[in-house]
Design a protein around this motif. Structure first.
Motif, PDB file in Angstrom:
ATOM      1  N   SER A 159     -37.605   2.777   5.763  1.00  0.00           N
ATOM      2  CA  SER A 159     -38.592   2.961   5.603  1.00  0.00           C
ATOM      3  C   SER A 159     -38.867   4.233   4.291  1.00  0.00           C
ATOM      4  O   SER A 159     -40.523   4.965   4.836  1.00  0.00           O
ATOM      5  CB  SER A 159     -38.773   3.853   6.633  1.00  0.00           C
ATOM      6  N   ALA A 160     -39.339   3.715   3.197  1.00  0.00           N
ATOM      7  CA  ALA A 160     -38.452   4.516   2.201  1.00  0.00           C
ATOM      8  C   ALA A 160     -39.720   3.805   1.083  1.00  0.00           C
ATOM      9  O   ALA A 160     -39.120   2.764   1.110  1.00  0.00           O
ATOM     10  CB  ALA A 160     -37.492   5.155   1.656  1.00  0.00           C
ATOM     11  N   LEU A 161     -40.829   4.910   0.264  1.00  0.00           N
ATOM     12  CA  LEU A 161     -41.569   4.317  -0.414  1.00  0.00           C
ATOM     13  C   LEU A 161     -40.963   5.002  -1.847  1.00  0.00           C
ATOM     14  O   LEU A 161     -40.993   5.901  -1.696  1.00  0.00           O
ATOM     15  CB  LEU A 161     -42.812   4.703   0.046  1.00  0.00           C
ATOM     16  N   ARG A 162     -39.953   4.276  -2.513  1.00  0.00           N
ATOM     17  CA  ARG A 162     -40.195   3.925  -3.747  1.00  0.00           C
ATOM     18  C   ARG A 162     -40.601   4.146  -4.804  1.00  0.00           C
ATOM     19  O   ARG A 162     -41.226   2.362  -4.938  1.00  0.00           O
ATOM     20  CB  ARG A 162     -38.385   4.288  -4.237  1.00  0.00           C
ATOM     21  N   VAL A 163     -41.383   4.675  -6.150  1.00  0.00           N
ATOM     22  CA  VAL A 163     -42.059   4.210  -7.259  1.00  0.00           C
ATOM     23  C   VAL A 163     -41.026   4.342  -7.953  1.00  0.00           C
ATOM     24  O   VAL A 163     -40.956   5.104  -8.810  1.00  0.00           O
ATOM     25  CB  VAL A 163     -43.163   5.215  -7.053  1.00  0.00           C
ATOM     26  N   TRP A 164     -41.053   3.540  -9.381  1.00  0.00           N
ATOM     27  CA  TRP A 164     -39.951   3.500 -10.062  1.00  0.00           C
ATOM     28  C   TRP A 164     -40.530   3.736 -11.743  1.00  0.00           C
ATOM     29  O   TRP A 164     -41.402   2.664 -11.821  1.00  0.00           O
ATOM     30  CB  TRP A 164     -39.108   2.218 -10.408  1.00  0.00           C
ATOM     31  N   ALA A 210     -43.706   7.507   7.782  1.00  0.00           N
ATOM     32  CA  ALA A 210     -43.791   7.773   9.328  1.00  0.00           C
ATOM     33  C   ALA A 210     -42.696   6.644   9.927  1.00  0.00           C
ATOM     34  O   ALA A 210     -43.495   5.769   9.865  1.00  0.00           O
ATOM     35  CB  ALA A 210     -45.105   7.729  10.335  1.00  0.00           C
ATOM     36  N   PRO A 211     -41.937   6.952   9.908  1.00  0.00           N
ATOM     37  CA  PRO A 211     -40.813   5.337  10.064  1.00  0.00           C
ATOM     38  C   PRO A 211     -41.142   4.824  10.958  1.00  0.00           C
ATOM     39  O   PRO A 211     -41.728   5.333  12.445  1.00  0.00           O
ATOM     40  CB  PRO A 211     -39.370   6.208  10.076  1.00  0.00           C
ATOM     41  N   CYS A 212     -41.247   2.968  11.054  1.00  0.00           N
ATOM     42  CA  CYS A 212     -41.359   2.258  11.548  1.00  0.00           C
ATOM     43  C   CYS A 212     -40.347   1.180  11.512  1.00  0.00           C
ATOM     44  O   CYS A 212     -39.451   1.257  11.143  1.00  0.00           O
ATOM     45  CB  CYS A 212     -43.026   1.909  11.110  1.00  0.00           C
ATOM     46  N   CYS A 213     -40.678   0.670  12.717  1.00  0.00           N
ATOM     47  CA  CYS A 213     -40.085  -1.018  12.329  1.00  0.00           C
ATOM     48  C   CYS A 213     -40.600  -1.957  11.142  1.00  0.00           C
ATOM     49  O   CYS A 213     -38.553  -2.092  10.711  1.00  0.00           O
ATOM     50  CB  CYS A 213     -40.833  -1.538  13.926  1.00  0.00           C
ATOM     51  N   GLY A 235     -49.423   4.568  11.952  1.00  0.00           N
ATOM     52  CA  GLY A 235     -50.752   4.753  10.882  1.00  0.00           C
ATOM     53  C   GLY A 235     -50.801   4.290   9.754  1.00  0.00           C
ATOM     54  O   GLY A 235     -50.333   3.010   9.308  1.00  0.00           O
ATOM     55  N   MET A 236     -52.077   4.898   9.085  1.00  0.00           N
ATOM     56  CA  MET A 236     -51.754   4.308   7.446  1.00  0.00           C
ATOM     57  C   MET A 236     -52.532   5.947   6.571  1.00  0.00           C
ATOM     58  O   MET A 236     -52.891   6.729   7.090  1.00  0.00           O
ATOM     59  CB  MET A 236     -52.590   3.890   7.366  1.00  0.00           C
ATOM     60  N   ARG A 237     -52.032   5.976   5.382  1.00  0.00           N
ATOM     61  CA  ARG A 237     -51.714   6.852   4.276  1.00  0.00           C
ATOM     62  C   ARG A 237     -51.983   6.670   3.120  1.00  0.00           C
ATOM     63  O   ARG A 237     -50.919   5.780   2.445  1.00  0.00           O
ATOM     64  CB  ARG A 237     -50.977   7.905   4.867  1.00  0.00           C
TER      65      ARG A 237
END
Length: 351
Positions: free
Chosen positions: A302-307, A321-324, A344-346
């Motif tokens: 559930s992590a977003l990572r920018v490299w 917000a951890p999701c399926c 949700g959406m962010r």
């Protein structure tokens, strides 16, 4: 920003815009090329949101009677959407003003475009446009990926072949290189193949380290077996210059040279299991900024990572917000990240 900057509640420093904070149905979210509009895929519709306010400006519905969307792709120019719908083939939808003469605008402003449909060749689980938008390729969970001529409407080529000496191959992922010459596929054994589009010939084969043998089936017990769901299978993506192919290999993103097939970089991340289910580490989304200097990855953790692509270092991270299953995209300039999940959406600003 590093992983340590992610707080316990999933927020990060910097500006965060909450577009939705409720239960929603979401299958993907993308920036349109202009960057001013965000397209959010639902069960049988696409919502178009203002990129600054999050307000819904248009709703695009599938024609009546069409079963729900299994996969989709946005054309490079942002003027068309390709839907892969359950048991009904591929649908090409024009977005020009959301008012095509071949469609119908409903009283609530929702629009249905009935312009073009391509026959079902088994339900597609992944689709991709050619860079010029004239063709598309689709994965169907079979030994072949299909290539379609979107202007003529015909099946143009099959990529792949049955091998009776091996277990049946199911191609689950497909992506078209930005230079237009190559299509990459990934099957359920973790094998990534590059295909020359003109000849249909396989030009390169790479296998991740988590699956060192072609005879070893890389299908953990937690991976979904439904043909329509690519989630859980490692993502693949070309860099914008078409020189490298990125592929998720368990918790690692590996970059291979398209010319030599050699691994040139490895980004180690997404090593945690799913927060609520016993899913093993897996990366299912890789998206690049337009200049190729930044990349967004999303895993079952559930992590977003920018490299930072040139150095291979992580420069930003968030767990909204951890999701399926979490979805996201990075803007063309690499400065914004949009996230959408069932909670949700962010929109995030990336320094």
């Amino acid at each position: 920003m590093t992983t340590s900057d992610v707080s316990s509640d999933g927020t990060v420093s910097g500006e965060v815009r909450v577009f939705e904070d409720r239960q929603i149905i979401v299958f993907d979210v993308r920036f349109l090329p202009s960057g001013n509009t965000i397209a959010h895929l639902g069960l049988s519709k696409v919502l178009f949101r203002n990129g600054a306010t999050g307000a819904i400006e248009h709703t695009l519905h599938m024609p009546e009677g069409v079963r729900y969307v299994m996969a989709w792709a946005l054309s490079p120019s942002g003027d068309r959407i390709l839907w892969a719908c359950k048991e009904t083939g591929l649908h090409l939808v024009g977005l020009s003003g959301l008012s095509s003469s071949s469609g119908a605008t409903n009283g609530d402003g929702a629009h249905e475009d009935l312009s073009r449909r391509y026959p079902a060749y088994h339900t597609a689980c992944d689709v991709t446009f050619s860079p010029d938008g004239r063709m598309c390729a689709a994965a169907h969970g079979q030994a072949y990926a299909t290539v379609w001529n979107l202007e003529g409407g015909g099946l143009w080529r099959l990529l792949g072949r049955e091998d009776p000496r091996q277990p049946p191959t199911q191609i689950r992922r497909v992506v078209w290189a930005p230079d237009g010459k190559t299509v990459a596929t990934r099957d359920d054994r973790g094998v990534v193949r590059l295909w020359d589009v003109e000849t249909g010939r396989e030009t390169l084969r790479v296998v991740g380290r988590s699956n060192p043998s072609l005879a070893e089936v890389d299908r953990p017990d937690d991976e979904p077996l439904d043909v329509w769901s690519p989630a859980g299978f490692g993502a693949i993506a070309f860099t914008p210059d078409s020189r490298h192919l990125a592929a998720g290999d368990a918790e690692v993103v590996r970059l291979w040279s398209v010319e030599t097939g050699r691994e040139v970089a490895a980004w180690v991340g997404h090593g945690a299991r799913h927060w609520g289910l016993d899913y093993r580490p897996r990366i299912y989304a890789i998206r690049f900024s337009a200049d190729g200097r930044r990349a967004l990855t999303i895993g079952v953790d559930s992590a977003l990572r920018v490299w930072d692509v040139p150095t291979g270092t992580q420069i930003w991270g968030a767990i909204p917000a951890p999701c399926c299953i979490d979805h996201g995209d990075i803007s063309a300039d690499g400065r914004r990240v949009i996230w959408a999940g069932c909670r949700g959406m962010r929109l995030y600003e990336v320094a």
